[in-house]
Design an enzyme around this catalytic site. Sequence first.
Site, PDB file in Angstrom:
ATOM      1  N   LYS A 181       0.561  -1.217  -0.323  1.00  0.00           N
ATOM      2  CA  LYS A 181      -0.066   0.344  -0.172  1.00  0.00           C
ATOM      3  C   LYS A 181       0.823   1.216  -0.359  1.00  0.00           C
ATOM      4  O   LYS A 181       0.651   2.261  -1.009  1.00  0.00           O
ATOM      5  CB  LYS A 181      -0.969   0.426   1.007  1.00  0.00           C
ATOM      6  CG  LYS A 181      -2.347   1.033   1.663  1.00  0.00           C
ATOM      7  CD  LYS A 181      -3.037   0.917   2.190  1.00  0.00           C
ATOM      8  CE  LYS A 181      -2.065   1.135   3.278  1.00  0.00           C
ATOM      9  NZ  LYS A 181      -3.115   1.573   5.250  1.00  0.00           N
ATOM     10  N   ASP A 222      -6.569   0.709   0.797  1.00  0.00           N
ATOM     11  CA  ASP A 222      -6.135   1.440   2.215  1.00  0.00           C
ATOM     12  C   ASP A 222      -7.890   1.328   2.705  1.00  0.00           C
ATOM     13  O   ASP A 222      -8.758   0.702   1.950  1.00  0.00           O
ATOM     14  CB  ASP A 222      -6.522   3.090   2.222  1.00  0.00           C
ATOM     15  CG  ASP A 222      -8.004   3.743   1.662  1.00  0.00           C
ATOM     16  OD1 ASP A 222      -8.224   3.161   1.330  1.00  0.00           O
ATOM     17  OD2 ASP A 222      -7.831   4.764   2.310  1.00  0.00           O
TER      18      ASP A 222
END
Length: 325
Positions: A193, A211
């Site tokens: 991420k 997310d």
Amino acid sequence: MKKKSTASTTGSATSDPMSASTSNGNSNHTSDAASSASRAAGADPADSAKPARPSKPAAAGRATKPPEAESRIALVRRARRINRELAEAFPYAHPELDFENPFQLVVATVLSAQTTDLRVNQTTPALFAKYPTPEDLAAANPEEVEEILRPTGFFRAKTKSVIGLSKALTEDFGGEVPGRLEDLVTLPGVGRKTAFVVLGNAFGRPGITVDTHFQRLVRRWKWTGETDPDKIEAAVGALFPKSEWTDLSHHVIWHGRRICHARKPACGACPVAPLCPAYGEGETDPDKARKLLKYEKGGFPGQRLNPPQAYLDAGGRPAPPLGAG
């Protein structure tokens, strides 16, 4: 010492899904490890102010839900239409972390795990003023860094991560942030991420940022039923051209932060209500829904202390510095 990386390898090698939309196969990715530096939760700001610019009104009446047995091609078309609508609603969407270079972005992203971007943006000016380079932060006294990072929560673990990644950059990459996924994820506190945030926004290399907002919305829209971040990344990536991945991430995350909230989505003020299978889970009355909007959509300050000019031109307001109210 490793040579500084210049090659580009981001995300999965996925062809345009419109040309392969009848296939249901999705390739798996390496797991996106959450930053080991954080566990503390934060809340969105909510100052009272009148909107500088009204939000685009939601479509009138009850939304038409997609059919239960939606074909692959219909899913691809609906997903891409949602992204187009969000691009119109958030033409100024951008990463909500203040940064001036790749080093600042990777550090800020590590610090942002499980806290708000606002709190990170209020904290990093002091950090980067004292430690402007990887070499400076690598040689820092941990106790001094901990004191600066205290407002972000779990500051001891975060201090260990940012000093550790700074040492790795200094020792293994010549003091430069590498531009390859496989190199970035070797840095302390950096998972997929964080790596995709850096690659997409500091290097212009496409990636999907999965997310909590992204996960919540793509499941509400029934783009995928997966719950594992790397499987979500693969499934959603297969619906869009790779060139759209970074902007798609911004659009979805901005929509989740401003309109499609976790507990009380503002369905009556949603620009993609007619395309949403979950329409009606939140407030459908337009007037009541508008009161749920956050940041510039509700007339409140944003998360960046130094936002892009396009955001300001659209009526957005900068966030206040730490301790300013």
